[in-house]
Design a protein around this motif. Structure first.
Motif, PDB file in Angstrom:
ATOM      1  N   LEU A 143       0.833  -1.194   0.000  1.00 42.94           N
ATOM      2  CA  LEU A 143       0.000   0.000   0.000  1.00 42.94           C
ATOM      3  C   LEU A 143       0.872   1.250   0.000  1.00 42.94           C
ATOM      4  CD1 LEU A 143      -2.892  -0.890   2.488  1.00 42.94           C
ATOM      5  CD2 LEU A 143      -3.119  -0.385   0.047  1.00 42.94           C
ATOM      6  N   GLN A 144       1.960   1.192   0.762  1.00 43.09           N
ATOM      7  CA  GLN A 144       2.886   2.312   0.809  1.00 43.09           C
ATOM      8  C   GLN A 144       3.543   2.548  -0.546  1.00 43.09           C
ATOM      9  OE1 GLN A 144       5.542   1.545   4.088  1.00 43.09           O
ATOM     10  NE2 GLN A 144       5.332   3.609   4.866  1.00 43.09           N
ATOM     11  N   ARG A 145       3.725   1.483  -1.311  1.00 48.90           N
ATOM     12  CA  ARG A 145       4.407   1.587  -2.604  1.00 48.90           C
ATOM     13  C   ARG A 145       3.467   1.913  -3.751  1.00 48.90           C
ATOM     14  NH1 ARG A 145       9.546  -2.439  -2.934  1.00 48.90           N
ATOM     15  NH2 ARG A 145      10.443  -1.905  -0.913  1.00 48.90           N
ATOM     16  N   GLY A 146       2.208   2.175  -3.442  1.00 44.08           N
ATOM     17  CA  GLY A 146       1.297   2.660  -4.475  1.00 44.08           C
ATOM     18  C   GLY A 146       0.279   1.665  -4.982  1.00 44.08           C
ATOM     19  N   TYR A 147       0.297   0.421  -4.491  1.00 43.07           N
ATOM     20  CA  TYR A 147      -0.718  -0.546  -4.919  1.00 43.07           C
ATOM     21  C   TYR A 147      -2.058  -0.194  -4.277  1.00 43.07           C
ATOM     22  CZ  TYR A 147       2.927  -3.552  -6.870  1.00 43.07           C
ATOM     23  OH  TYR A 147       3.950  -4.037  -7.616  1.00 43.07           O
ATOM     24  N   THR A 148      -3.134  -0.464  -4.990  1.00 39.39           N
ATOM     25  CA  THR A 148      -4.468  -0.165  -4.470  1.00 39.39           C
ATOM     26  C   THR A 148      -4.976  -1.327  -3.629  1.00 39.39           C
ATOM     27  OG1 THR A 148      -5.588  -1.097  -6.403  1.00 39.39           O
ATOM     28  CG2 THR A 148      -4.931   1.227  -6.506  1.00 39.39           C
ATOM     29  N   ALA A 149      -5.988  -1.021  -2.823  1.00 40.53           N
ATOM     30  CA  ALA A 149      -6.592  -2.056  -1.997  1.00 40.53           C
ATOM     31  C   ALA A 149      -7.243  -3.131  -2.864  1.00 40.53           C
ATOM     32  CB  ALA A 149      -7.617  -1.435  -1.059  1.00 40.53           C
TER      33      ALA A 149
END
Length: 362
Positions: A216-222
């Motif tokens: 999540l921190q690296r930009g992936y969505t939930a």
């Protein structure tokens, strides 16, 4: 060496003459890779088209490096999901079993793997490519069979099969390599303890929250992570808390570093002050101490002042009269301290007698 059978055709399609049919056939098997500047080829791109009979070798013959005109073809198969050091080490052992070997690696497809073993993290294309870039691999066989058949072994001219010696029970068999072992074509390798695909997956499942927060921190969505709305908010809040903790930790470390520098400088200042203090005290004692320069200078000046106030008397040239040779006459101004006059009259009488004495001397 085996000879070509009568009526065999040459590469140009013209039948060989009877004199040529007795010539020895040379093996044209693919040779091991000599350069690592390109990935290993797939078997369907460069299959073994050698026309010479593939003689069966014993392990003893293969370890002697024979036959000299072709490499020993060793086969190793597996799933190779999440390719790791354990896989590479097994392939290294398979490659170095014999002095001159050609390593073929079979990789099972997704359909076979999901049917007999379970779901994989990497798909078959990714697993094929991972094997092609291993330095020990000379050739990759895609969609390898789960159980090795005589037809498969003959097609790829396989001499030996390398795998760890632990019985591999699958597809209704207690050991899928049992018939290979009975045929004398099995060569064991050693497993690497502490690392396996299952171990890696277990770590990910065990620390699922950590990796979900990381991505999540690296930009992936939930949605990409298959994380619910509530868990997403929880993970993001935890990330903020972790960032705050990291900032506090950095401030504490900088504060400790600042305090350490202040203490170090204070220590240096105290040490320098002590050195200066000892130097000052030493100089003070050297100047004003019991044997100091100031005392010597004071004594010298005191002696000069005493000489100035009481100069030495010049010697008398006339002989003395009426005096004892053992005692020198006292100066007229010296008063006898041992017998002070008892009264003013006595003092005047003594002065008159001293004056009379002086007149007598004259």
């Amino acid at each position: 060496m085996p000879v070509r059978a009568a009526g065999a055709e040459s590469g140009t399609g013209i039948p060989k003459s009877p004199s040529e049919t007795m010539e020895e056939l040379e093996h044209t098997c693919p040779q091991p890779r000599l350069t690592l500047t390109a990935p290993a080829p797939f078997a369907d791109e460069t299959s073994c088209q050698c026309q010479a009979p593939h003689e069966k070798l014993t392990i003893a013959q293969a370890r002697l490096g024979t036959p000299a005109d072709r490499p020993v073809r060793v086969y190793a198969d597996g799933i190779f999901d999440l390719f790791h050091a354990g896989h590479a080490r097994a392939l290294m052992q398979a490659k170095t079993l014999f002095p001159n070997s050609y390593l073929l690696v079979g990789v099972c497809s997704d359909d076979l793997t999901h049917k007999f073993k379970g779901f994989t993290v990497m798909n078959e294309t990714e697993r094929y490519e991972a094997l092609r870039h291993c330095r020990y691999v000379d050739e990759v066989i895609r969609d390898a069979p789960w159980t090795l058949t005589p037809e498969f072994l003959e097609k790829h001219k396989i001499d030996f099969v390398a795998h760890d010696d632990i019985p591999y029970s699958s597809a209704g068999s207690d050991d899928v390599y049992k018939h290979i072992k009975e045929a004398g074509m099995f060569v064991p390798t050693q497993r690497t303890e502490g690392i396996s695909t299952s171990d890696i997956i277990t770590r990910i499942v065990r620390d699922y929250d950590v990796y979900a927060r990381r991505n999540l921190q690296r930009g992936y969505t939930a949605k990409e992570l298959n994380v619910s709305f509530i868990n997403e908010k929880k993970y993001r809040f935890q990330n903020q808390v972790d960032r705050m903790k990291e900032k506090v930790k950095n401030v504490e470390e900088k504060s400790k570093e600042f305090v350490y520098k202040v203490e170090e400088k204070s220590h240096d200042l105290i040490q320098k002050w002590e050195e200066k203090s000892r130097e000052f005290i030493g100089n003070f004692l050297e100047l004003f101490g019991p044997d100091g320069a100031w005392k010597q200078m004071f004594q010298e000046r005191s002696g000069r002042m005493l000489q100035a106030f009481s100069p030495r008397q010049s010697p008398n040239s006339s002989p003395t009269r009426g005096r004892s040779p053992s005692r020198s006459p006292s100066p007229p101004w010296v008063i006898n301290k041992t017998s002070p006059p008892s009264s003013p009259k006595a003092a005047s009488a003594s002065l008159s007698s001293m004056s009379e004495g002086d007149e007598d001397e004259k």
